[in-house]
Structure formats: C-alpha cells, structure tokens
Enzyme design. Structure first.
Site, PDB file in Angstrom:
ATOM      1  CG  PHE A 176      -1.707   1.145   1.437  1.00  0.00           C
ATOM      2  CD1 PHE A 176      -2.791   1.626   0.510  1.00  0.00           C
ATOM      3  CD2 PHE A 176      -1.651   1.929   1.970  1.00  0.00           C
ATOM      4  CE1 PHE A 176      -4.104   1.956   0.655  1.00  0.00           C
ATOM      5  CE2 PHE A 176      -1.898   3.592   2.290  1.00  0.00           C
ATOM      6  CZ  PHE A 176      -3.375   3.616   0.931  1.00  0.00           C
TER       7      PHE A 176
ATOM      8  CG  ASP B 204       5.655   4.066   1.618  1.00  0.00           C
ATOM      9  OD1 ASP B 204       5.509   4.956   2.687  1.00  0.00           O
ATOM     10  OD2 ASP B 204       4.523   3.621   0.907  1.00  0.00           O
TER      11      ASP B 204
ATOM     12  CE  LYS C  94      -0.402   6.900   6.914  1.00  0.00           C
ATOM     13  NZ  LYS C  94      -0.077   5.745   5.642  1.00  0.00           N
TER      14      LYS C  94
HETATM   15  C1  LIG Z   1      -0.505   5.827   4.602  1.00  0.00           C
HETATM   16  C2  LIG Z   1       0.205   5.212   3.859  1.00  0.00           C
HETATM   17  C3  LIG Z   1       0.452   5.985   2.290  1.00  0.00           C
HETATM   18  C4  LIG Z   1      -0.049   7.465   2.192  1.00  0.00           C
HETATM   19  O1  LIG Z   1      -0.141   8.107   2.673  1.00  0.00           O
HETATM   20  P1  LIG Z   1      -0.958   8.896   2.301  1.00  0.00           P
HETATM   21  O2  LIG Z   1      -0.949  10.960   3.185  1.00  0.00           O
HETATM   22  O3  LIG Z   1      -2.888   8.437   3.095  1.00  0.00           O
HETATM   23  O4  LIG Z   1      -1.145  10.208   0.524  1.00  0.00           O
HETATM   24  C5  LIG Z   1       1.905   5.436   1.850  1.00  0.00           C
HETATM   25  N1  LIG Z   1       2.384   4.833   1.760  1.00  0.00           N
HETATM   26  C6  LIG Z   1       2.317   4.300   3.261  1.00  0.00           C
HETATM   27  C7  LIG Z   1       3.278   2.677   3.379  1.00  0.00           C
HETATM   28  C8  LIG Z   1       0.915   4.270   3.798  1.00  0.00           C
HETATM   29  O5  LIG Z   1       0.940   3.596   5.311  1.00  0.00           O
END
Ligand SMILES: *Cc1c(COP(=O)(O)O)cnc(C)c1O
Length: 405
Positions: free
Chosen positions: A145, A230, A259
């Site tokens: 994701f 990521d 985040k």
């Molecule tokens: C939440 C998340 C994203 C995307 O972040 P948004 O601020 O919702 O666009 C990307 N990579 C990972 C691993 C995430 O958990």
C-alpha cells in the site's frame, strides 16, 4: 443550524447525505482529543488505538506542536516555492541530520512523497544508470500500500483499489513480499528501483522474515537498483526505532515519510535521498504549491523535536513489547496470530471469527477505538506516548472483547 444541538446520528445523516461514501467509518463522531484520548460529541471518552493510521504518534493536540503551529499561522502560513521562507531550510537541515541524508524534498500527502520517489528513481534510471528512455521498471511487492493516486494504484494488487480506475501506469512489476530471491530474479537491466514497506501496514501488519531487508539491500546494491523504503506508516518511531529499517541496520537510497511528520496537525510528507539521486531534479521538474510551506515546516520541526525529546521510539519499543506479549497471552478462540513491531501490532483472527469489524465495534463500546484492516486483522497502533497503566486499561477491555462468542 447550531451545531451544539446536533447529536451523533445527525452528523452521520449529514455526512451520508453530502459526503462521498469512499469510507466506512465506525459510527463515532469525534470532537476533541488530548494525548491518547479522544471525546465524541456525546461526551464519551475513548482511548485512540489507531492514531489516525500512525499520523498521531506524538498524541492528539500535542501542546508544543500546537504552539508552533499557532505561532507560525499568525506570522505566515504560505509563500509557495516561488519565494523562499525561513522555516523550510531549518526543517530540511533537521530532517537530513536526524536521518542521515544529504537532501530532502517536501510534499504534503504520503502518496505525493511516493509519487516523488517514483519520478526521481525513473529520472535517475535514465540520466544516471543509463536505462533507455521509456523503459524504466520499478519492482514492488504483493500486498503493498502506497496511496491512492492513479500511478500508485497501478502497482496495487488489491482488486478494489484498481476496479474501475484503469488504464494504469505501466512500468511496475510485483514480487512476493518477504522473498528476497524473488526480487533478485525479477531484476532486469532496466530495473531502476525496488519500493518496499519495512512492515506492510495496510496489507495487514505483515512482518517480513528476519534478514529480509538486509538481503534486499545487498541485492539492490549489487544490481545498481535504488532501494526505496516507504516509511510513511512505519517511520518516525512507530515500530520502536526512528525508522523501521534501522531494525536491520540498513540504509535505503530513498526514504518516504509522511503521517507522523506533522504529529497529525497538517499534511506534511517528505522524500530523503543523497545528492547523486536527488540531484536529478532541476528547477521546474517537479513541485507542489503547498509542499514545504512555512506552516508545514514549522509544525514538522516541532513534531520531530517532540519525537526525540520525549524518546518516543524508545517508549514504542518498550510499550510495544509489553502490549504484544500481553496480547499473546489472551486465550481467545478467535485469535490466530499476534504480530508486529513496537506499537504497530496486528491481531489476525480465525476464519470462524466472523470478521474483524465486529470486534472493532465491540471495542468501541468498551471505549477503545481501532480499525480493521483486510477484514480479518485488527490493528492496534496507539500514540507512542502511551504508558503501561494505560495499556493495562486497554488490555482489560481487549481481553473482554476477544472472549465474546
Ligand atoms: C498511508 C500510507 C501512504 C499514503 O499516505 P497518504 O497521506 O494517505 O497519501 C503511503 N505509504 C504507506 C506505507 C502508507 O501507510
């Protein structure tokens, strides 16, 4: 309409009438938060065991971050990058020094940070590695994701994330998560990057086998492929280390953050890399009106200071071990596995448990807010400021709920 006269059901009705139905939230309407606690419009108090998907690692409405936000908001919220501001350079230095990179590039959402990493790796592939124009390949993992943009969902294998949204961006290939040899086998001379989450969060809190990231690091180095971690969800203390990749003492070529970079106050994301990679971006290549704005930068600076000053990664490590050990001792017929690192914990339920949603609803009635991921997993991810007594308070309720039929 005075909103003091509205109740939970009124808000739900309004949202259902006027808001797109792209989420299915629990039916709790929150209006206030402080630390690990949130309150709904009826005055009920809950322990937040989700932390806005790990965006609120520092706890709700942290007073230091709030002050930094107010101070900057009263001075100058937005300049655009047409002009310089006196906050972004300080954030860039702080973040680069904290995580050991030469450059950062600021964006807003996590998805934008990932998009930036993708564009950067492709351009690096063409301009530095020498991949023929238009041929760059990026390898990602099954179950990944990374956000919801059209390009990012192009490498998702969750059918619902793609259904109805094609045509997709080409140039991606998937390999099984946790299988370094599959990565090795998938690499071609045109591979520019491998993008991976150190722990798959949305995928169901999937922890790869020990040594995976170390091996992945070796393979990427050997083949001159950029390793992109990521860390939008796993980074900034969540797993008990500043970055989850520190668990295996590896250094990615490119790191995406989001985040918790703002402690939940504002969308702030960033990409980190060294000059030889980030240097492919020249003025005009890429950008964002709000990315790197002074309000975002001031908030992120303080959010990072709080993380370090309050030793939140260390607390996540200690409290996470305690919570996970205690969860494993719950003798429930519904629980198949408890897994995770630090305070990113997934409780996988048995097939017969009837799905994770009903447990989340039952926990809500007990005063604990959490959310299912992937139908059969309950994710526990409280703010990293949580204490042992507060975990005990939660465990009492969790145990009660998992003992139901
Ligand atoms: C939440 C998340 C994203 C995307 O972040 P948004 O601020 O919702 O666009 C990307 N990579 C990972 C691993 C995430 O958990």
């Amino acid at each position: 309409m005075l909103n003091t006269q509205l109740h939970t059901q009124d808000y739900i009705d309004l949202e259902n009438q006027y808001n797109a139905r792209n989420y299915k939230p629990l039916d709790v309407v929150l209006e206030r938060g402080e630390g690990i606690w949130v309150w709904d419009v009826e005055g009920n108090k809950y322990l937040d065991f989700l932390s806005a998907y790990s965006a609120v690692n520092q706890g709700h409405a942290h007073p230091r971050i709030l002050n930094a936000m107010i101070e900057q908001a009263t001075k100058l919220p937005l300049t655009s990058r047409a002009f310089r501001n006196n906050q972004l350079p300080l954030l860039a230095k702080q973040l680069c020094e904290l995580l050991g990179y030469q450059k950062m590039l600021p964006m807003n959402s996590g998805a934008e940070a990932v998009e930036t990493a993708i564009k950067m790796s492709r351009k690096w592939g063409y301009k530095v590695k020498g991949v023929p124009e238009g041929k760059a390949e990026i390898i990602a993992c099954h179950g990944n994701f990374a956000g919801r943009t059209t390009t990012i969902i192009s490498f998702s294998d969750e059918p619902q994330y793609q259904d109805g949204f094609g045509p997709f961006t080409p140039g991606f290939k998937l390999v099984p998560y946790g299988d370094a040899e599959a990565l090795q086998a998938a690499i071609t001379p045109n591979t520019v990057a491998f993008i991976v989450e150190p722990i798959q969060g949305e995928g169901g809190v999937i922890v790869p086998p020990e040594g995976y990231l170390k091996r992945v690091r070796e393979i990427c180095t050997q083949h001159n492929v950029l390793l992109i971690t990521d860390e939008v969800q796993t980074g900034l203390g969540r797993t008990g280390r500043l970055l989850a990749s520190h668990w295996e003492e590896i250094r990615a070529d490119v790191v995406t953050l989001g985040k918790a970079l703002s402690g939940g106050f504002y969308p702030v994301s960033a990409v980190l890399a060294d000059d030889n990679i980030m240097g492919v971006f020249h003025p005009g290549d890429h950008g964002s009106t709000f990315g790197g704005n002074p309000l975002a930068a001031a908030i992120a600076r303080e959010a990072l200071h709080v993380l370090i000053d309050e030793r939140l990664p260390e607390n996540a490590d200690a409290m996470g071990t305690y919570l996970m050990t205690s969860l494993r001792q719950i003798n429930s017929k519904h629980i198949k596995e408890v897994r995770g690192k630090g305070l990113l914990i997934g409780v996988e339920l048995n097939e017969q448990a009837g799905g994770a949603r009903r447990f989340c609803e039952a926990l809500m009635h007990e005063g604990l807010l959490c959310k299912e991921t992937h139908h059969t997993v309950v994710r526990f991810a409280p703010p990293l400021t949580i204490t042992r007594d507060e975990i005990d308070w939660a465990l009492e309720r969790i145990e009660r709920v998992f003992m139901m039929d």
